[in-house]
Design a protein around this motif. Structure first.
Motif, mmCIF file in Angstrom:
data_model
loop_
_atom_site.group_PDB
_atom_site.id
_atom_site.type_symbol
_atom_site.label_atom_id
_atom_site.label_comp_id
_atom_site.label_asym_id
_atom_site.label_seq_id
_atom_site.Cartn_x
_atom_site.Cartn_y
_atom_site.Cartn_z
ATOM 1 N N CYS A 1 -19.801 19.375 1.723
ATOM 2 C CA CYS A 1 -19.401 18.424 2.773
ATOM 3 C C CYS A 1 -17.935 18.051 2.647
ATOM 4 N N PRO B 1 -20.192 19.330 11.463
ATOM 5 C CA PRO B 1 -21.459 18.627 11.226
ATOM 6 C C PRO B 1 -22.489 19.433 10.445
ATOM 7 N N ARG B 2 -22.308 20.724 10.330
ATOM 8 C CA ARG B 2 -23.321 21.557 9.674
ATOM 9 C C ARG B 2 -23.599 21.145 8.223
ATOM 10 N N ARG C 1 -23.229 18.236 6.868
ATOM 11 C CA ARG C 1 -23.845 16.915 6.869
ATOM 12 C C ARG C 1 -25.310 16.983 7.274
ATOM 13 N N VAL C 2 -25.628 17.860 8.215
ATOM 14 C CA VAL C 2 -27.025 18.029 8.624
ATOM 15 C C VAL C 2 -27.842 18.580 7.462
ATOM 16 N N TRP C 3 -27.300 19.539 6.739
ATOM 17 C CA TRP C 3 -28.006 20.095 5.585
ATOM 18 C C TRP C 3 -28.147 19.059 4.475
ATOM 19 N N VAL D 1 -28.682 15.986 4.801
ATOM 20 C CA VAL D 1 -29.770 15.073 5.139
ATOM 21 C C VAL D 1 -31.110 15.807 5.138
ATOM 22 N N SER D 2 -31.140 17.044 5.623
ATOM 23 C CA SER D 2 -32.417 17.743 5.780
ATOM 24 C C SER D 2 -32.954 18.325 4.473
#
Length: 142
Positions: free
Chosen positions: A37, A43-44, A46-48, A50-51
């Motif tokens: 990050c 955003p990719r 950041r999405v990972w 969280v997921s």
């Protein structure tokens, strides 16, 4: 019911494997996601970030919250209502499992990477933007 490997065949126990494996391996995943990050725009990452921890953290949180009967507020003899005992266990879970294993390694990876990039940028001096052309005074000095 048939037995499998000496244990009962309660399949829901398989839901705990991600939560159990998150304890030794989760900090390393979160550290690497924090570094990603800090070094990659968009955003990719950041999405990972969280997921990836979503499945182990949510499954373990479900087992911390349910059954809801443990959240009943006990009443003392004098009539005062105390906080449920489960509250302190849940706050400890949030501090250790969510904070210490998931969030803290991400913050360390992110912070150390940003700090190293800042120090390297200061050491190398101001960088020119890509595609910047030399001006006449820079061409004379070079």
């Amino acid at each position: 019911m048939p037995m499998m490997f000496g244990y009962s065949d309660e399949w829901w126990v398989l839901l705990l494997y991600p939560a159990v494996l998150w304890v030794p391996f989760g900090p390393f995943f979160m550290l690497s996601l924090g570094v990603w990050c800090a070094s990659a725009p968009g955003p990719r990452p950041r999405v990972w970030s969280v997921s990836v921890p979503l499945i182990p953290v949510v499954t373990s949180a479900i087992f911390m919250i349910f059954p809801l009967s443990r959240w009943d507020r006990p009443v003392r003899v004098d009539g005062a209502v105390e906080p449920p005992e489960q509250l302190y266990e849940f706050l400890g879970y949030l501090a250790v499992y969510v904070g210490g294993i998931t969030v803290l390694p991400w913050l360390l990876g992110y912070g150390i990477t940003r700090l190293l990039r800042f120090v390297r940028a200061r050491r190398c001096g101001p960088a020119k933007p890509r595609g910047a052309r030399h001006t006449a005074t820079e061409a004379d000095t070079a």
